[in-house]
Structures are given as C-alpha cells and as structure tokens.
Design an enzyme around this catalytic site. Structure first.
Site, short mmCIF file in Angstrom:
data_model
loop_
_atom_site.label_atom_id
_atom_site.label_comp_id
_atom_site.label_asym_id
_atom_site.label_seq_id
_atom_site.Cartn_x
_atom_site.Cartn_y
_atom_site.Cartn_z
N LYS A 167 0.83 -1.21 0.00
CA LYS A 167 0.00 0.00 0.00
C LYS A 167 0.88 1.27 0.00
O LYS A 167 0.44 2.32 -0.46
CB LYS A 167 -0.93 0.02 1.21
C1 LIG Z 1 -4.01 -4.60 -0.70
C2 LIG Z 1 -3.18 -5.84 -0.79
C3 LIG Z 1 -3.34 -6.78 -1.83
C4 LIG Z 1 -4.43 -6.66 -2.89
O1 LIG Z 1 -4.22 -5.64 -3.81
P1 LIG Z 1 -5.41 -5.11 -4.72
O2 LIG Z 1 -4.88 -3.93 -5.42
O3 LIG Z 1 -6.52 -4.73 -3.74
O4 LIG Z 1 -5.83 -6.20 -5.63
C5 LIG Z 1 -2.50 -7.88 -1.87
N1 LIG Z 1 -1.55 -8.07 -0.91
C6 LIG Z 1 -1.38 -7.18 0.10
C7 LIG Z 1 -0.34 -7.46 1.14
C8 LIG Z 1 -2.17 -6.04 0.20
O5 LIG Z 1 -2.00 -5.19 1.23
#
Ligand SMILES: *Cc1c(COP(=O)(O)O)cnc(C)c1O
Length: 493
Positions: free
Chosen positions: A113
C-alpha cells in the site's frame, strides 16, 4: 488528459486534480482517463538509465497532464527516495528459474500500500491548490490493519491535510496496533474503538453522511476526504512499477528490448493487476496476466465462467488483504472492455441481485489477457515452506498465493517466458503464519514471531517493524463508537 466516470457516456470533462480530490464520480462510477497514453520502446530504454523517482515522474506525467513534470519529479523524489524506501523502491529479486519477485514492500510500513500511499497525499495536496480549494482536507479512515498505518505514514505532515484513523480495539494484530499507536506527525490522530471493524467502518460512514457535521466542518475551514483505494490518485502510481520492472529485466539481460514477459498478482480489490493492464495498453510488452486469489476465489470463477457472483461464503484466510468479495476496480476493466452502458448495467445488477454475467465475446476479450488461479490455505503454507527450503526465498502469505498461481499457470500453458510475481508484503508483516508454515509450530507470540523468524531464516527484520515494542506510544485513547463524532469536532477545534 481528461477523465470521466465508468458509468457515463458523456464526454470526459474533469482534470486529474479534480478526480484526485473527488475520489468517486457523482453517479457512483470510478474515474477513468478518456484515452490511454502510449510509451514507446525508445522511451522505456531511456528510463532504464534512470532511478525509480524519475521513472515514476515520467509515467505519471502522461496521465496527470495538469501537473508539471517538475512538480511530479519533486513529489516522486520525496515519496520514493532513500528516506522512505531504503535501498530503492520496487526491486526485482529472482525466486527461481524464470520467476522474479517484484518486491513492493520496502516502504515505511513494509506493505505494498506504501507504493500508492506515499505519493497520493502529495498529489492531493497539489490538487487542492490547483482547484483553488482553501479548506483543509480531513481524511477519515476506518481500518482493519494495514491501510490505516500506510495512510498515516503517507499523510503525516502533508500540507493542508489532516488524518484521523479509527481501528477496532480487538480487531487488529498486536504489531498493527503498535504500528499505529506509535505514529508520529503533527497532523495525525489515531483512536481505538470498542467494537469490531464493522463498528469502526459504520461510524466513519455515518460521519461522512452527516450533513450537520459537514456544515460545521465547512464553517471551520475543513472538508471530509477519503483515502479510498479506488481513487485514481492511488491507481496511477501503481502503473509505474510494471514499467520499472521491465527496465530491470532489460538491464539484467533477462529480456531483450521488445521481448515480452508475464505478470502474476495476488489480487483483492483488482487495483494492482488493473495497473498492469493499463501498462500493457500503454505498450509495455506484457504477454499475459495471472490473477491470483486465495480461498475467496470469486475472481477465479469470474475469469472461468463470466459470472461474478458475490452470493457465497466468505473465508478468513492467512492472506487477509485478499479476503474480499467485491473487487471494486474490476469495474474499470469492464469499462475498457465493454463500454460505459454495459458497465452501468452490470454494476446495477451486482447491487440489486449480487451477481452479473458478461457476454461471451466480452469474456473472450478479457481471457486473451487474463487467467485466474486460486491457492488454498494448505497450498499457501506449502508454497512458503517449499520456496524457502528449495530456493532460499522467504515469501509472505500473499506473495505465496501468487507464486503458486504463477507455477500452475506455467505448468498448464508451457509458457516459460520471464514471469514477474508481485510480492506485496514483507514476510515479517505476517511473521507467525510464515514461521508456522516453515516449522509446523506457532511462534511464542505475535510479537516474538518477528525475532524467531529472523533467527530461523537469518534474514533481517525490515526497519519499519524492528524494535517496534520499544517505541513510544503516542495514541492510547479508546472510545465508544458514539464518541467518534466528538473526536472529529475536537480535531477541527
Ligand atoms: C491490498 C493488498 C493486496 C491486494 O491488492 P489489490 O490492489 O486490492 O488487488 C495484496 N496483498 C497485500 C499485502 C495487500 O496489502
């Protein structure tokens, strides 16, 4: 470059600054660019010599045309510099054979993120100035863990923005709680709620929907804003690392200029993998995209049958960031494949009946670029153990879901060209699950799992998580849900 809603057939009319400030379109749709800009092989070759911030500014300037290149470069240097991303953002690390991990977790919260939330607040801050907004944006977040911390790190000390995060007192891990309680910054506030995640989330929704409160905010020079993952300001920065990864494949000779590669993405809200799709549409030679899910395999089913059906069981897994039944960003793919009228119809069916089915020609078009695979809990644990013991690569639970999916795709298709697997969290974010997968037993506690995993694997705890139990707790307030509005009023004086 102008933007429009996925659900509207009106011409695009909004600037990037406007859509970043507004987040969601008025008709409930998501903002999309009117066309997809291109990137040539010559431009990519030139980027091979540049660092990540310069690559990012170049790619973003194609979409955010109301921001100058100098503004974007300054923001990218701050967001992705050595101070936040020690050793560089988005490095490529070989897992085995043709599988390469694109590690997106070297930022200040050790999860992917950060790639969006380090830059998005700076883009928002500039958007406020570009749109003549005099008020301060008050960002409200209800979090079940990772997003709250990443948002706090991103928005801290950013001009004309304040952030308040609410989390359920007993609904986050000990590490996550400590990460938020020890947050620094002059414009941040963190508050625990007695209740579960839904209580925190519903409380925030009530605050957003309360006209009296909005008026009070306005009178005091504030307005509410959200750090939502469907904001274009969070999606656009994710396109960058696919182009950057290709530069690294060229630099290491794993691809010759123009040769194609595949990507495999552990998917929840479909944001990360949709960014790969946009990169491909720009001209990046991505051959195929593998959408990896955990036991919540609604996207696997969709990619096999064309039916998206949320009427199903919901499972709590060891890859919680992918425990999702509504993948919001899929709407953007539907828009680019089926157009706005169809997209509006699918979304209203989803709201009304909980499911929709796309036409066979639409499904065929999507399947030209995407395959869906899912990895269950046991396969996830086995992949963590096997990848570590056979190849010395330590993967977190989300990354392991994708590694297994990538291997299955390679087996089924015989397509062995270089495959980039997005690694979305440090294994230390989910230390106990990773420790258990390798040893077959639990660590002493969630906190001690960090040291025990480090001792077991001779790897280093990343800086955002090391020494976390000795940091100074700044926020220890616990409130009832009814008091959330009071916290907001205190916040605006
Ligand atoms: C948010 C997240 C995802 C998923 O990503 P998207 O863009 O929502 O598909 C996968 N792995 C982790 C560790 C995340 O924090």
């Amino acid at each position: 470059m102008l933007y429009k809603s996925t659900r509207s057939n009106q011409p695009a009319a909004k600037s990037a600054a406007e859509v970043i400030k507004e987040g969601l379109a008025a008709d409930g749709g998501l903002f999309v660019p009117e066309s997809i800009p291109t990137i040539s092989l010559e431009e990519i070759k030139a980027l091979c010599k540049e660092d990540y911030p310069t690559r990012a500014a170049t790619v973003l300037s194609k979409f955010l045309t109301d921001y100058t290149y100098e503004e974007l470069l300054a923001d990218c240097q701050e967001a992705y510099g050595e101070k936040s991303f020690v050793g560089g953002a988005a490095p490529l690390v070989n897992i085995h054979d043709s599988l390469e991990a694109l590690e997106l977790w070297h930022g200040p919260t050790a999860a992917f993120k950060d790639m969006a939330l380090q830059i998005m607040p700076r883009l928002l801050s500039r958007a406020l100035k570009k749109t003549g907004e005099k008020r301060t944006a008050l960002i409200l977040v209800a979090t079940s863990g990772d997003t709250g911390k990443a948002a706090l790190e991103g928005y801290k000390d950013v001009d004309q923005i304040k952030i308040t995060v609410f989390y359920p007192e007993d609904g986050v891990s000990r590490v996550q709680k400590l990460q938020m309680a020890t947050q620094t910054g002059s414009n941040v506030n963190v508050c625990a709620i007695r209740g579960n995640f839904d209580d925190a989330q519903n409380g925030v929704k009530e605050i957003f929907g309360n006209p009296t409160l909005s008026k009070t905010l306005d009178q005091n020079g504030y307005f509410f804003s959200s750090a939502n993952s469907i904001n274009w300001g969070r999606l656009a920065p994710q396109i960058v690392y696919y182009i950057s990864a290709y530069c690294d494949l060229l630099n290491t000779g794993k691809c010759k200029p123009g040769e194609s590669f595949n990507v495999c993405v552990p998917t929840g809200n479909f944001g990360n993998i949709f960014a790969a799709y946009l990169a491909k549409q720009m001209g990046l030679p991505i051959h195929h995209m593998v959408c990896a899910s955990n036991t919540n395999n609604i996207l696997t089913d969709f990619l096999h049958t064309g039916t998206y059906d949320r009427n199903r069981n919901f499972y709590l897994t060891m890859s919680p960031s992918m425990d999702i039944l509504i993948s919001s960003n899929l709407e953007r793919l539907l828009y680019f494949t089926a157009g706005s009228d169809q997209t509006a119809a699918y979304m209203s069916a989803l709201k009304k009946d909980g499911h929709y089915t796309v036409d066979t020609d639409i499904l065929a078009k999507i399947r030209e670029s995407f395959s869906g695979y899912y990895t269950d809990e046991e396969q996830t644990a086995q992949t963590i153990k096997g990848t570590y013991e056979k190849y010395g690569y330590l993967a977190d639970t989300h990354t392991a879901v994708a590694i297994h999916a990538a291997e299955e795709y390679q087996k089924d298709s015989g397509d062995l060209r270089p495959m980039i697997v997005d690694s979305t969290a440090s294994p230390y974010k989910f230390a106990n699950n990773v420790y258990r997968a390798i040893t077959g037993k639990d660590a002493t506690s969630d906190l001690e799992a960090l040291d025990e995993l480090s001792a077991l694997t001779h790897t280093k705890i990343p800086y955002p998580l090391s020494g976390i139990s000795t940091r100074k707790v700044i926020f220890d307030r616990v409130i009832n849900r009814e008091e959330m509005q009071k916290v907001i009023l205190e916040e605006i004086g």
